[in-house]
Design a protein around this motif. Structure first.
Motif, PDB file in Angstrom:
ATOM      1  N   PHE A 271      11.522  36.238  42.207  1.00 38.57           N
ATOM      2  CA  PHE A 271      10.396  37.069  42.644  1.00 38.57           C
ATOM      3  C   PHE A 271      10.507  38.495  42.114  1.00 38.57           C
ATOM      4  N   GLN A 272      11.724  39.020  42.007  1.00 40.76           N
ATOM      5  CA  GLN A 272      11.934  40.404  41.592  1.00 40.76           C
ATOM      6  C   GLN A 272      11.399  40.690  40.188  1.00 40.76           C
ATOM      7  N   THR A 273      11.281  39.667  39.379  1.00 39.76           N
ATOM      8  CA  THR A 273      10.715  39.855  38.039  1.00 39.76           C
ATOM      9  C   THR A 273       9.334  39.213  37.911  1.00 39.76           C
ATOM     10  N   TRP A 274       9.102  38.127  38.646  1.00 38.49           N
ATOM     11  CA  TRP A 274       7.829  37.411  38.524  1.00 38.49           C
ATOM     12  C   TRP A 274       6.654  38.280  38.957  1.00 38.49           C
ATOM     13  N   TYR A 275       6.788  39.021  40.048  1.00 41.79           N
ATOM     14  CA  TYR A 275       5.654  39.817  40.527  1.00 41.79           C
ATOM     15  C   TYR A 275       5.354  40.999  39.610  1.00 41.79           C
ATOM     16  N   LEU A 276       6.300  41.356  38.749  1.00 42.25           N
ATOM     17  CA  LEU A 276       6.089  42.461  37.819  1.00 42.25           C
ATOM     18  C   LEU A 276       5.299  42.041  36.579  1.00 42.25           C
ATOM     19  N   VAL A 277       5.169  40.739  36.358  1.00 45.32           N
ATOM     20  CA  VAL A 277       4.369  40.257  35.228  1.00 45.32           C
ATOM     21  C   VAL A 277       2.913  40.665  35.453  1.00 45.32           C
ATOM     22  N   ASP A 278       2.255  41.171  34.423  1.00 46.04           N
ATOM     23  CA  ASP A 278       0.848  41.553  34.537  1.00 46.04           C
ATOM     24  C   ASP A 278       0.037  40.396  35.110  1.00 46.04           C
TER      25      ASP A 278
END
Length: 222
Positions: A14-21
């Motif tokens: 989640f820590q990187t997935w939600y940062l995806v545009d």
């Protein structure tokens, strides 16, 4: 894999997935689910349209003292989606999974359907580790803890009362609970704002006046 590792992978992803545009995320999820023929074109088009209209846009909100404010959304965290359908129709479960992923959550799907498990496990290979995982429905209660941000119960046989009681005893932020009958004509499943249940609103403020011209960035989640 035990439950602790499953949740750890989901939280880490989640820590990187939600940062995806969000537009890129919508495209990635739609492409994967359609490529593996897990979701039909009509259903996917409706989901995409609803999210693009109600969720994906960043709204500018100029402030009275010169600051620049932006209102945007992000996923809540790990979404636990339970398949408690009795009629063998998994499309309702898939709709919730797609919305959860597109809005920036990672998803744990609990089901005893071998067909649904197989399809979701195949789709999960298209995403980073931990973004989409499938577990047995018998692990449902063990997974309902403070590490879960959204709990979705799909189907008329869902243990709603027991789940709510268990979540009420958790320490930390309140877990959002979504109840869906699992029928394709349900009002919830056809609500164009269903994605609101999987997101949190955030405000980004850039203040260029209050500190003598030095820009400061404040970011708040609601």
């Amino acid at each position: 894999m035990n439950n602790t590792l499953i949740k750890t992978d989901a939280m880490s992803a989640f820590q990187t997935w939600y940062l995806v545009d969000i537009d890129a995320r919508i495209e990635l999820v739609a492409k994967s689910f359609l490529h593996h023929e897990v979701c039909d074109d009509v259903t996917m088009a409706k989901i995409r349209n609803d999210i693009e209209i109600f969720v994906s846009k960043t709204l500018p909100m100029p402030g009275p003292t010169g600051e620049s404010n932006e209102l945007y959304t992000q996923g809540r965290g790990v979404a636990l989606i339970g398949d408690f359908t009795a009629h063998g129709d998994s499309l309702s479960v898939l709709v919730h999974v797609v919305i959860a992923l597109m809005t920036g959550n990672t998803a744990l799907v609990a089901t005893d359907s071998e067909a649904l498990s197989g399809r979701l496990n195949t789709v999960g290979l298209d995403f980073p580790q931990g973004v989409l995982q499938v577990v047995s429905i018998e692990e449902w209660m063990q997974l309902c803890d403070e590490n879960i941000a959204v709990v979705t119960l799909v189907g008329e046989q869902a243990p709603t009362a027991e789940t709510a009681s268990l979540l009420a005893g958790n320490i930390g932020a309140i877990t959002a609970i979504i109840e869906d009958t699992g029928h394709l004509d349900s009002s919830l499943l056809n609500d164009p704002r269903l994605s609101f249940r999987y997101i949190t609103e955030c405000t980004r403020t850039i203040n260029v006046t209050a500190v003598g011209g030095n820009a400061t960035l404040l970011e708040l989640s609601h």
